[in-house]
Write a protein that holds these residues in place. Structure first.
Motif, PDB file in Angstrom:
ATOM      1  N   SER A  42       0.825  -1.207   0.000  1.00 36.97           N
ATOM      2  CA  SER A  42       0.000   0.000   0.000  1.00 36.97           C
ATOM      3  C   SER A  42       0.860   1.259   0.000  1.00 36.97           C
ATOM      4  CB  SER A  42      -0.966   0.006   1.192  1.00 36.97           C
ATOM      5  OG  SER A  42      -0.276  -0.017   2.407  1.00 36.97           O
ATOM      6  N   THR A  43       2.078   1.184   0.540  1.00 31.57           N
ATOM      7  CA  THR A  43       2.960   2.361   0.536  1.00 31.57           C
ATOM      8  C   THR A  43       3.363   2.748  -0.883  1.00 31.57           C
ATOM      9  OG1 THR A  43       4.877   0.936   0.931  1.00 31.57           O
ATOM     10  CG2 THR A  43       3.863   1.960   2.871  1.00 31.57           C
ATOM     11  N   THR A  44       3.442   1.774  -1.791  1.00 31.81           N
ATOM     12  CA  THR A  44       3.728   2.068  -3.207  1.00 31.81           C
ATOM     13  C   THR A  44       2.597   2.906  -3.791  1.00 31.81           C
ATOM     14  OG1 THR A  44       4.970   0.013  -3.432  1.00 31.81           O
ATOM     15  CG2 THR A  44       4.207   1.044  -5.474  1.00 31.81           C
ATOM     16  N   VAL A  45       1.367   2.537  -3.478  1.00 31.77           N
ATOM     17  CA  VAL A  45       0.198   3.290  -3.944  1.00 31.77           C
ATOM     18  C   VAL A  45       0.216   4.695  -3.350  1.00 31.77           C
ATOM     19  CG1 VAL A  45      -2.334   3.364  -4.001  1.00 31.77           C
ATOM     20  CG2 VAL A  45      -1.141   1.165  -4.201  1.00 31.77           C
ATOM     21  N   ASP A  46       0.513   4.795  -2.060  1.00 30.24           N
ATOM     22  CA  ASP A  46       0.546   6.104  -1.400  1.00 30.24           C
ATOM     23  C   ASP A  46       1.582   7.035  -2.034  1.00 30.24           C
ATOM     24  OD1 ASP A  46      -1.404   5.300   0.414  1.00 30.24           O
ATOM     25  OD2 ASP A  46       0.062   4.728   1.949  1.00 30.24           O
ATOM     26  N   ARG A  47       2.768   6.505  -2.319  1.00 33.40           N
ATOM     27  CA  ARG A  47       3.820   7.336  -2.937  1.00 33.40           C
ATOM     28  C   ARG A  47       3.404   7.792  -4.330  1.00 33.40           C
ATOM     29  NH1 ARG A  47       7.175   3.436  -0.443  1.00 33.40           N
ATOM     30  NH2 ARG A  47       7.415   2.363  -2.432  1.00 33.40           N
TER      31      ARG A  47
END
Length: 141
Positions: free
Chosen positions: A91-96
């Motif tokens: 999910s951090t990939t999506v957030d970035r």
């Protein structure tokens, strides 16, 4: 096939699905793919007049997209806008990517960052060439 690195015993990448995208402004498309979404361009072949006949951008979590100049001769140049769902492992990939999308200005936000009832953390945008992009954590059923 070695499941850990998504490669066959031959050392070649395992087969994947690669959607094809046409860009009227390939430079803006490359910038959107790389600096905004996080792809890496691994191949780009141009004619003498600058038409991109074939290019590839890999997604770090597997697979990628093929792209070229919209309007070039042949069936692939006649592609209109496409829709692509990009699966992110974290999910951090999506957030970035969401943060970069908001700074980029080349994409119209159609669905802001949200958590769906089927478990995806995602957003949807339309790039400057009309292609739809959803990035999320849903890997399919």
């Amino acid at each position: 096939m070695n499941e850990n690195n998504n490669q066959h015993s031959t050392g070649l990448p395992a087969p994947t699905v690669w959607p094809s995208i046409g860009f009227t402004d390939v430079d803006a498309g490359v910038d959107f793919l790389t600096r905004t979404l996080g792809f890496t361009v691994t191949a780009q072949y141009q004619d003498e007049d600058g038409t991109v006949e074939h290019a590839e951008a890999r997604w770090p979590d597997g697979g990628g997209v093929m792209f070229g100049s919209r309007g070039k001769t042949g069936a692939w140049g006649a592609l209109g806008p496409q829709g692509v769902y990009v699966v992110a492992a974290e999910s951090t990939t999506v957030d970035r990517a969401w943060s970069r999308v908001q700074e980029n200005g080349w994409a119209e936000v159609l669905e802001p960052l949200t958590d769906t009832d089927y478990g995806s953390h995602q957003f949807t945008v339309r790039d400057g060439d009309g292609n739809l992009w959803t990035m999320g954590t849903y890997r399919g059923a």
